[in-house]
Design a protein around this motif. Structure first.
Motif, PDB file in Angstrom:
ATOM      1  N   VAL A 202       0.844  -1.197   0.000  1.00 25.88           N
ATOM      2  CA  VAL A 202       0.000   0.000   0.000  1.00 25.88           C
ATOM      3  C   VAL A 202       0.879   1.247   0.000  1.00 25.88           C
ATOM      4  N   HIS A 203       1.902   1.234   0.842  1.00 24.77           N
ATOM      5  CA  HIS A 203       2.804   2.393   0.928  1.00 24.77           C
ATOM      6  C   HIS A 203       3.499   2.658  -0.408  1.00 24.77           C
ATOM      7  N   GLY A 204       4.000   1.593  -1.058  1.00 24.52           N
ATOM      8  CA  GLY A 204       4.674   1.771  -2.338  1.00 24.52           C
ATOM      9  C   GLY A 204       3.744   2.310  -3.406  1.00 24.52           C
ATOM     10  N   TYR A 205       2.541   1.793  -3.460  1.00 20.39           N
ATOM     11  CA  TYR A 205       1.522   2.249  -4.416  1.00 20.39           C
ATOM     12  C   TYR A 205       1.220   3.733  -4.220  1.00 20.39           C
ATOM     13  N   ARG A 206       0.958   4.124  -2.979  1.00 20.98           N
ATOM     14  CA  ARG A 206       0.622   5.525  -2.703  1.00 20.98           C
ATOM     15  C   ARG A 206       1.794   6.454  -2.970  1.00 20.98           C
ATOM     16  N   SER A 207       2.991   5.982  -2.643  1.00 21.95           N
ATOM     17  CA  SER A 207       4.180   6.813  -2.869  1.00 21.95           C
ATOM     18  C   SER A 207       4.393   7.081  -4.353  1.00 21.95           C
ATOM     19  N   GLU A 208       4.173   6.068  -5.182  1.00 20.93           N
ATOM     20  CA  GLU A 208       4.389   6.249  -6.616  1.00 20.93           C
ATOM     21  C   GLU A 208       3.331   7.160  -7.221  1.00 20.93           C
ATOM     22  N   LEU A 209       2.086   7.036  -6.757  1.00 23.39           N
ATOM     23  CA  LEU A 209       1.054   7.956  -7.235  1.00 23.39           C
ATOM     24  C   LEU A 209       1.375   9.387  -6.804  1.00 23.39           C
ATOM     25  N   ALA A 210       1.825   9.542  -5.563  1.00 26.43           N
ATOM     26  CA  ALA A 210       2.166  10.887  -5.068  1.00 26.43           C
ATOM     27  C   ALA A 210       3.294  11.491  -5.887  1.00 26.43           C
ATOM     28  N   ALA A 211       4.276  10.659  -6.251  1.00 28.73           N
ATOM     29  CA  ALA A 211       5.392  11.163  -7.065  1.00 28.73           C
ATOM     30  C   ALA A 211       4.920  11.618  -8.429  1.00 28.73           C
ATOM     31  N   ALA A 212       3.796  11.062  -8.894  1.00 25.14           N
ATOM     32  CA  ALA A 212       3.216  11.456 -10.188  1.00 25.14           C
ATOM     33  C   ALA A 212       2.222  12.596 -10.035  1.00 25.14           C
ATOM     34  N   GLY A 213       2.071  13.095  -8.803  1.00 25.55           N
ATOM     35  CA  GLY A 213       1.147  14.195  -8.558  1.00 25.55           C
ATOM     36  C   GLY A 213      -0.302  13.771  -8.505  1.00 25.55           C
ATOM     37  N   LEU A 214      -0.559  12.503  -8.197  1.00 26.04           N
ATOM     38  CA  LEU A 214      -1.922  11.989  -8.158  1.00 26.04           C
ATOM     39  C   LEU A 214      -2.301  11.577  -6.743  1.00 26.04           C
ATOM     40  N   ALA A 215      -3.550  11.843  -6.403  1.00 25.15           N
ATOM     41  CA  ALA A 215      -4.065  11.386  -5.111  1.00 25.15           C
ATOM     42  C   ALA A 215      -4.477   9.928  -5.223  1.00 25.15           C
ATOM     43  N   ALA A 216      -4.186   9.155  -4.180  1.00 18.57           N
ATOM     44  CA  ALA A 216      -4.532   7.732  -4.201  1.00 18.57           C
ATOM     45  C   ALA A 216      -5.959   7.534  -3.715  1.00 18.57           C
ATOM     46  N   PRO A 217      -6.775   6.832  -4.480  1.00 20.89           N
ATOM     47  CA  PRO A 217      -8.106   6.484  -3.984  1.00 20.89           C
ATOM     48  C   PRO A 217      -7.984   5.455  -2.859  1.00 20.89           C
ATOM     49  N   PRO A 218      -9.050   5.204  -2.115  1.00 22.86           N
ATOM     50  CA  PRO A 218      -8.991   4.199  -1.050  1.00 22.86           C
ATOM     51  C   PRO A 218      -8.564   2.838  -1.602  1.00 22.86           C
TER      52      PRO A 218
END
Length: 345
Positions: A202-218
């Motif tokens: 979960v952490h890796g997924y959210r971190s990569e989305l954040a690096a792309a400037g995207l908010a992670a959905p639940p």
């Protein structure tokens, strides 16, 4: 029992090999002073007579059990623990160690303590713990073990005896692959969050989305099973804006395949799917599944090497982190809205 049925003894081996009873004992116990030619002659006699050393008697003589214990959760159901246990058994036998396994049916402190007691009662010389949950690590600390141990398959950075695959890197690679294809609405179906591996993915997924400037959905939480992937897949794929799903293991991805089929969403035409683990069946899903490969065999082998080194008087194990690999197959493609148009005939 007749003479023909009687099991061969150490003295029978000595007679056939033309050596003393003491020489056979030294070969069995790995004494360094035995000539290689003598050792081979004794081993050949043992093989010819189908002689198997008496484990209990050997332990009495050497004061060593030459046994490694495995404490595992859910070993009967999950691909990762089973693969690591198989590798540990192979590597343990090659190193001259017996392997004893205690499987935990639940994570109550008393159940964990009972599993440890069961292994320690067998005089194990070391432990390999395949139980990546906080409650298990807490119980290990409480037990104050007097034998060396290593932990596998994930944990907090504070664990000094850990051998693991970089779960965060694997999840980031899976998410980056989908982003590079043009997906922007990517949902992650997590595993049970009491598992360190599920938390890390979960952490890796959210971190990569954040690096792309995207908010992670639940990230809806599953339980590693295809059934939970199917149930959660039905929910997330009902949203037409979701063009990609990253599941925390391959079994959950299989459930998403089922859900997509029922909802009339093709893979990868309407939705891309990425799993995690690269189970043997992943290449035979239809379409074949893009997933993250964890080398459980190497993990198991290195855990035995590390533990045996310490048992034999070497250094204490240091943390080891293996890098996972993204295996790209046919379950992922650019989303329809960014896919180039088909050529006009």
């Amino acid at each position: 029992m007749t003479e023909h049925q009687r099991a061969a003894s150490m003295r029978d081996v000595a007679a056939l090999a033309g050596v003393s009873h003491q020489t056979v004992s030294r070969v069995i116990n790995g004494h360094p002073s035995i000539r290689e030619s003598t050792r081979q002659r004794v081993l050949a006699a043992m093989d010819q007579l189908h002689y198997r050393p008496n484990r209990a008697a050997r332990a009495l003589v050497t004061a060593r059990s030459r046994t490694i214990g495995i404490l595992s959760t859910s070993a009967a159901a999950l691909y990762g623990p089973v693969s690591s246990i198989n590798a540990i058994q192979d590597a343990g036998r090659a190193a001259g160690y017996f392997i004893a396994v205690a499987q935990l049916s639940d994570l109550r402190p008393e159940s964990i303590a009972a599993g440890l007691d069961h292994l320690l009662a067998q005089s194990v010389e070391g432990l390999i713990v395949i139980a990546p949950q906080e409650v298990v690590l807490q119980q290990l600390e409480t037990a104050r073990l007097d034998v060396p141990y290593v932990t596998l398959l994930g944990g907090p950075a504070s664990v000094q005896r850990e051998l693991t695959v970089d779960q965060v890197a694997g999840a980031r690679a899976a998410t980056r692959h989908l982003l590079d294809l043009g997906h922007r609405r990517i949902v992650h179906l997590s595993g049970p969050l009491e598992w360190f591996e599920a938390q890390a993915r979960v952490h890796g997924y959210r971190s990569e989305l954040a690096a792309a400037g995207l908010a992670a959905p639940p990230s809806p939480e599953g339980d590693w099973t295809a059934e939970s992937g199917y149930r959660l897949g039905r929910e997330v794929l009902s949203d037409p804006e979701v063009t990609a799903v990253f599941t925390s293991n391959d079994q959950m991805a299989l459930g998403v395949y089922h859900a997509a089929h029922e909802l009339g969403r093709s893979i990868p035409g309407d939705v891309s799917v990425v799993g995690f683990d690269d189970i043997a069946e992943a290449a035979h899903y239809w379409p074949p599944l893009t997933t993250v490969l964890q080398d459980f065999t190497q993990l198991g082998r290195r855990s035995v090497e590390s533990l045996v080194t310490e048992i034999e008087g070497g250094t204490e194990p240091s943390p080891v982190t293996l890098r996972p690999d993204l295996v790209v197959r046919a379950s992922t493609a650019p989303p329809a809205q960014v896919r180039p148009p088909a050529p006009v005939a």
